[in-house]
Design an enzyme around this catalytic site. Structure first.
Site, PDB file in Angstrom:
ATOM      1  N   GLY A  46       0.875  -1.175   0.000  1.00 21.31           N
ATOM      2  CA  GLY A  46       0.000   0.000   0.000  1.00 21.31           C
ATOM      3  C   GLY A  46       0.899   1.207   0.000  1.00 21.31           C
ATOM      4  N   GLU A  47       0.685   2.101   0.921  1.00 19.38           N
ATOM      5  CA  GLU A  47       1.533   3.289   1.035  1.00 19.38           C
ATOM      6  C   GLU A  47       2.043   3.360   2.474  1.00 19.38           C
ATOM      7  OE1 GLU A  47       2.213   5.045  -1.756  1.00 19.38           O
ATOM      8  OE2 GLU A  47       3.684   6.046  -0.469  1.00 19.38           O
ATOM      9  N   SER A  48       3.365   3.181   2.628  1.00 18.31           N
ATOM     10  CA  SER A  48       3.913   3.059   3.982  1.00 18.31           C
ATOM     11  C   SER A  48       3.702   4.308   4.840  1.00 18.31           C
ATOM     12  CB  SER A  48       5.397   2.693   3.924  1.00 18.31           C
ATOM     13  OG  SER A  48       6.103   3.612   3.118  1.00 18.31           O
ATOM     14  N   CYS A  75       6.200  -5.335   0.218  1.00 13.99           N
ATOM     15  CA  CYS A  75       6.298  -4.000  -0.362  1.00 13.99           C
ATOM     16  C   CYS A  75       6.232  -2.897   0.709  1.00 13.99           C
ATOM     17  CB  CYS A  75       5.241  -3.843  -1.452  1.00 13.99           C
ATOM     18  SG  CYS A  75       5.696  -2.628  -2.675  1.00 13.99           S
ATOM     19  N   ARG A 102      12.891   3.392  -0.749  1.00  9.83           N
ATOM     20  CA  ARG A 102      11.549   3.333  -1.350  1.00  9.83           C
ATOM     21  C   ARG A 102      11.622   3.566  -2.859  1.00  9.83           C
ATOM     22  NH1 ARG A 102       7.837   7.508   1.323  1.00  9.83           N
ATOM     23  NH2 ARG A 102       6.209   6.238   0.361  1.00  9.83           N
ATOM     24  N   ILE A 130       5.461  -3.276  -7.867  1.00  9.45           N
ATOM     25  CA  ILE A 130       4.733  -2.024  -8.099  1.00  9.45           C
ATOM     26  C   ILE A 130       5.318  -0.942  -7.190  1.00  9.45           C
ATOM     27  CG2 ILE A 130       2.475  -0.892  -8.095  1.00  9.45           C
ATOM     28  CD1 ILE A 130       1.246  -3.776  -8.122  1.00  9.45           C
ATOM     29  N   ARG A 131       6.004  -0.001  -7.784  1.00  9.82           N
ATOM     30  CA  ARG A 131       6.672   1.053  -6.988  1.00  9.82           C
ATOM     31  C   ARG A 131       7.356   0.429  -5.777  1.00  9.82           C
ATOM     32  NH1 ARG A 131       2.915   4.430  -4.900  1.00  9.82           N
ATOM     33  NH2 ARG A 131       4.545   5.883  -4.381  1.00  9.82           N
ATOM     34  N   HIS A 166       4.799  -8.412  -4.676  1.00  6.20           N
ATOM     35  CA  HIS A 166       3.404  -8.724  -4.301  1.00  6.20           C
ATOM     36  C   HIS A 166       2.966 -10.095  -4.783  1.00  6.20           C
ATOM     37  CE1 HIS A 166       2.116  -4.641  -3.097  1.00  6.20           C
ATOM     38  NE2 HIS A 166       2.978  -4.239  -4.011  1.00  6.20           N
ATOM     39  N   GLU A 168       0.664 -11.738  -3.516  1.00  9.75           N
ATOM     40  CA  GLU A 168      -0.787 -11.827  -3.257  1.00  9.75           C
ATOM     41  C   GLU A 168      -1.610 -11.356  -4.448  1.00  9.75           C
ATOM     42  OE1 GLU A 168       1.170  -9.520  -2.168  1.00  9.75           O
ATOM     43  OE2 GLU A 168       0.116  -7.598  -2.122  1.00  9.75           O
TER      44      GLU A 168
HETATM   45  N1  GLN Z   1       5.807   2.921  -2.824  1.00  7.62           N
HETATM   46  C1  GLN Z   1       5.105   2.450  -1.655  1.00  7.62           C
HETATM   47  C2  GLN Z   1       5.731   2.976  -0.374  1.00  7.62           C
HETATM   48  O1  GLN Z   1       6.779   3.523  -0.416  1.00  7.62           O
HETATM   49  C3  GLN Z   1       5.076   0.944  -1.631  1.00  7.62           C
HETATM   50  C4  GLN Z   1       4.367   0.436  -2.847  1.00  7.62           C
HETATM   51  C5  GLN Z   1       3.587  -0.821  -2.625  1.00  7.62           C
HETATM   52  O2  GLN Z   1       3.365  -1.291  -1.495  1.00  7.62           O
HETATM   53  N2  GLN Z   1       3.147  -1.397  -3.719  1.00  7.62           N
HETATM   54  O3  GLN Z   1       5.161   2.835   0.664  1.00  7.62           O
END
Ligand code: GLN
Length: 187
Positions: A46-48, A75, A102, A130-131, A166, A168
């Site tokens: 997600g987004e940390s 991630c 990151r 993904i990112r 990921h 999942e």
């Molecule tokens: N870019 C996100 C972060 O820095 C992580 C991306 C993800 O969990 N797919 O939190």
């Protein structure tokens, strides 16, 4: 086994599906009290930074820093586990003796899939990036399980497992199975 998933933000249901496919029970963790009864905890992607804000708001940060539950982060979840994050003064949960950076593989449009060799797992693992972050350095007690493009992307330290990608989002349940059978059951 009952395995919890931190359900504040991110790819929660996908992990629940993998836990059930492994023949175990999943529990969504939205409040600190929900941690009662689980034997392992998944920290989703997600987004940390958003997850940290919500963890502080709901009182998880201190509780999870002290917890000795086995944990598996994917991630953003890997970022939560790290002792240090490049460019930040302090890590979030600081469970693993690693430094992460990151967004190491470009932007959302640069997302890619790879078939990875992961130590301890037979056959390749289908990995979606993904990112994604990568692991820049590890302490002596950390085992590196996989690398891609010369970057570390999967590490284990005792009962903590952190991966950049990921599984999942695919049908590949091998890493979840590894976490539950080799780490949760053994601890
Ligand atoms: N870019 C996100 C972060 O820095 C992580 C991306 C993800 O969990 N797919 O939190």
């Amino acid at each position: 086994m009952q395995i919890g998933i931190l359900a504040l933000q991110g790819a929660v249901r996908e992990h629940a599906r993998h836990i059930e496919l492994c023949g175990h029970t999943s529990k969504l963790i939205k409040r600190v009290e929900d941690l009662e009864g689980i034997e392992g905890l998944v920290l989703p992607g997600g987004e940390s930074t958003t997850m940290r804000r919500l963890m502080d708001l709901y009182g998880f940060t201190e509780v999870l820093r002290k917890s000795d539950l086995p944990m598996y982060g994917t991630c953003a979840g890997l970022i939560l586990l790290a002792e240090n994050i490049v460019g930040y003064e302090e890590g979030h949960l600081k469970k693993m003796n690693i430094t992460v950076e990151r967004n190491s593989f470009g932007r959302q449009v640069d997302s890619f899939e790879a078939d990875l060799e992961v130590t301890g797992i037979e056959e390749h693992v289908n990995a979606v990036f993904i990112r994604a972050p990568h692991i820049v350095s590890v302490g002596d007690n950390v085992e590196v399980l996989s690398e891609v493009e010369g970057k570390m992307v999967a590490v284990r330290q005792d009962k903590y497992l952190g991966i950049s990608f990921h599984p999942e989002l695919t049908d590949d349940i091998k890493i979840m199975k590894y976490f539950i059978e080799e780490m949760v059951v053994q601890s």
